[in-house]
Scaffold this motif. Structure first.
Motif, PDB file in Angstrom:
ATOM      1  N   PRO A   1      -9.928   8.133   4.332  1.00 35.28           N
ATOM      2  CA  PRO A   1      -9.891   7.496   3.251  1.00 35.28           C
ATOM      3  C   PRO A   1      -8.369   7.534   2.541  1.00 35.28           C
ATOM      4  O   PRO A   1      -8.214   6.627   1.802  1.00 35.28           O
ATOM      5  N   TYR A   2      -7.695   8.589   2.896  1.00 37.74           N
ATOM      6  CA  TYR A   2      -6.060   8.450   2.526  1.00 37.74           C
ATOM      7  C   TYR A   2      -5.447   7.140   3.014  1.00 37.74           C
ATOM      8  O   TYR A   2      -4.913   6.545   2.170  1.00 37.74           O
ATOM      9  N   GLU A   3      -5.853   6.837   4.236  1.00 33.07           N
ATOM     10  CA  GLU A   3      -5.374   5.647   4.991  1.00 33.07           C
ATOM     11  C   GLU A   3      -5.756   4.430   4.000  1.00 33.07           C
ATOM     12  O   GLU A   3      -5.029   3.533   3.823  1.00 33.07           O
ATOM     13  N   ARG A   4      -7.105   4.446   3.686  1.00 34.91           N
ATOM     14  CA  ARG A   4      -7.768   3.255   3.041  1.00 34.91           C
ATOM     15  C   ARG A   4      -6.984   2.959   1.579  1.00 34.91           C
ATOM     16  O   ARG A   4      -6.554   2.122   1.353  1.00 34.91           O
ATOM     17  N   TYR A   5      -6.851   4.052   1.096  1.00 36.36           N
ATOM     18  CA  TYR A   5      -6.153   4.119  -0.449  1.00 36.36           C
ATOM     19  C   TYR A   5      -4.867   3.522  -0.216  1.00 36.36           C
ATOM     20  O   TYR A   5      -4.530   2.578  -0.803  1.00 36.36           O
ATOM     21  N   ILE A   6      -3.911   3.993   0.766  1.00 38.60           N
ATOM     22  CA  ILE A   6      -2.742   3.485   0.841  1.00 38.60           C
ATOM     23  C   ILE A   6      -2.639   2.111   1.214  1.00 38.60           C
ATOM     24  O   ILE A   6      -1.954   1.238   0.624  1.00 38.60           O
ATOM     25  N   LYS A   7      -3.656   1.569   1.982  1.00 38.21           N
ATOM     26  CA  LYS A   7      -3.655   0.054   2.508  1.00 38.21           C
ATOM     27  C   LYS A   7      -4.259  -0.714   1.238  1.00 38.21           C
ATOM     28  O   LYS A   7      -3.303  -1.810   0.884  1.00 38.21           O
ATOM     29  N   LYS A   8      -5.116  -0.405   0.628  1.00 33.75           N
ATOM     30  CA  LYS A   8      -6.050  -1.197  -0.458  1.00 33.75           C
ATOM     31  C   LYS A   8      -5.253  -1.124  -1.707  1.00 33.75           C
ATOM     32  O   LYS A   8      -5.116  -2.238  -2.429  1.00 33.75           O
TER      33      LYS A   8
END
Length: 296
Positions: free
Chosen positions: A212-219
């Protein structure tokens, strides 16, 4: 970093009285860097775009891929990843006025950690202290090792700690960003980790909370840049074959990708907030431009 956008205006970086000379910049960089490192790439930008580029050497040398370095080729940005992670957290906190920089992070930590460290100094760590490396963590890395050491101290809230650089400060942002941005996903993560020993739980939590951390960074951060910012924690296969390898020195002829596909799968295929992102020099400039000149 915490007061970056509030206190520092773009004019501090690009004063009207100074006329930037791109040609002189490129000449100076090339003169300084030539034959000093395996490969290098620099770029400078302002609110209107990239104004100067400089590059030289190899992303993959002739004996190991034969790819010249350029400002468009991604390379590992190492601990500059920490800046991206902190920007993401600050962006998130701006959208949550009920959460303050000086509030404790404790409720955003994995549940088993909350149980273990309840009633200790760990309850007192704030968002600001983590991002400023003033949490009291004294070991360079190791989330649990640092939390254990802090838990042995006499509890005192609030507290003041001197600055001590530790990867663990920013490593914890995977849990914090996931807990704040996607609280509905936390029960599912915790259910997946149920029944494990504390050591296994902590090792798996490190992975599961990273997605989820990665998703937040990207999106929420990278996709909303002034230019969409292309970045990855998985240079292989995401950027292959045009990606810079990590050379141990300028004479090294066996460059290695620090996060190959096989290594990533073995380690859980996740991103590390403290240092795992790959960006090109140009993409990193666009990240900085977004930070300075965008209100998105």
């Amino acid at each position: 970093l915490l007061d970056f956008k509030r206190n520092l205006s773009p004019s501090n970086y690009f004063p009207d009285a100074t006329k930037f000379n791109a040609v002189l910049f490129e000449e100076a960089v090339n003169k300084k860097m030539k034959n000093l490192v395996k490969g290098y790439a620099f770029a400078i930008g302002d609110k209107d775009g990239i104004k100067a580029r400089s590059e030289g050497g190899w992303a993959q040398d002739p004996a190991d891929g034969n790819l010249k370095m350029s400002t468009k080729i991604p390379s590992c940005i190492g601990s500059v990843s920490k800046m991206m992670s902190c920007v993401a957290l600050l962006n998130l906190l701006e959208a949550m006025p009920q959460v303050k920089l000086d509030d404790p992070i404790f409720s955003t930590l994995p549940k088993r950690w909350q149980q273990k460290y309840a009633g200790t100094q760990v309850e007192c760590i704030t968002f600001r202290q983590l991002m400023q490396h003033r949490s009291g963590f004294s070991l360079k890395s190791g989330d649990i090792a640092n939390l254990d050491a802090l838990a042995k101290k006499t509890k005192s809230c609030p507290y003041i700690a001197s600055r001590s650089y530790s990867n663990a400060n920013i490593s914890l942002l995977r849990y914090i960003i996931t807990g704040l941005a996607y609280p509905q996903e936390v029960p599912g993560i915790e259910k997946k980790l149920a029944g494990l020993s504390f050591e296994e739980y902590s090792e798996k939590a490190n992975i599961e909370y990273s997605f989820p951390y990665e998703r937040y960074i990207k999106k929420v951060i990278l996709d909303k840049g002034l230019v969409p910012i292309n970045a990855s924690c998985r240079p292989e296969p995401d950027f292959m074959p045009k990606v810079a390898k990590g050379y141990s020195d300028r004479n090294d002829t066996k460059g290695a990708l620090t996060n190959t596909a096989a290594e990533h799968i073995e380690k859980g295929n996740h991103c590390a907030p403290q240092g795992s992102w790959y960006l090109s020099a140009e993409m990193l400039v666009h990240f900085g431009r977004t930070l300075l000149f965008s209100n998105q």
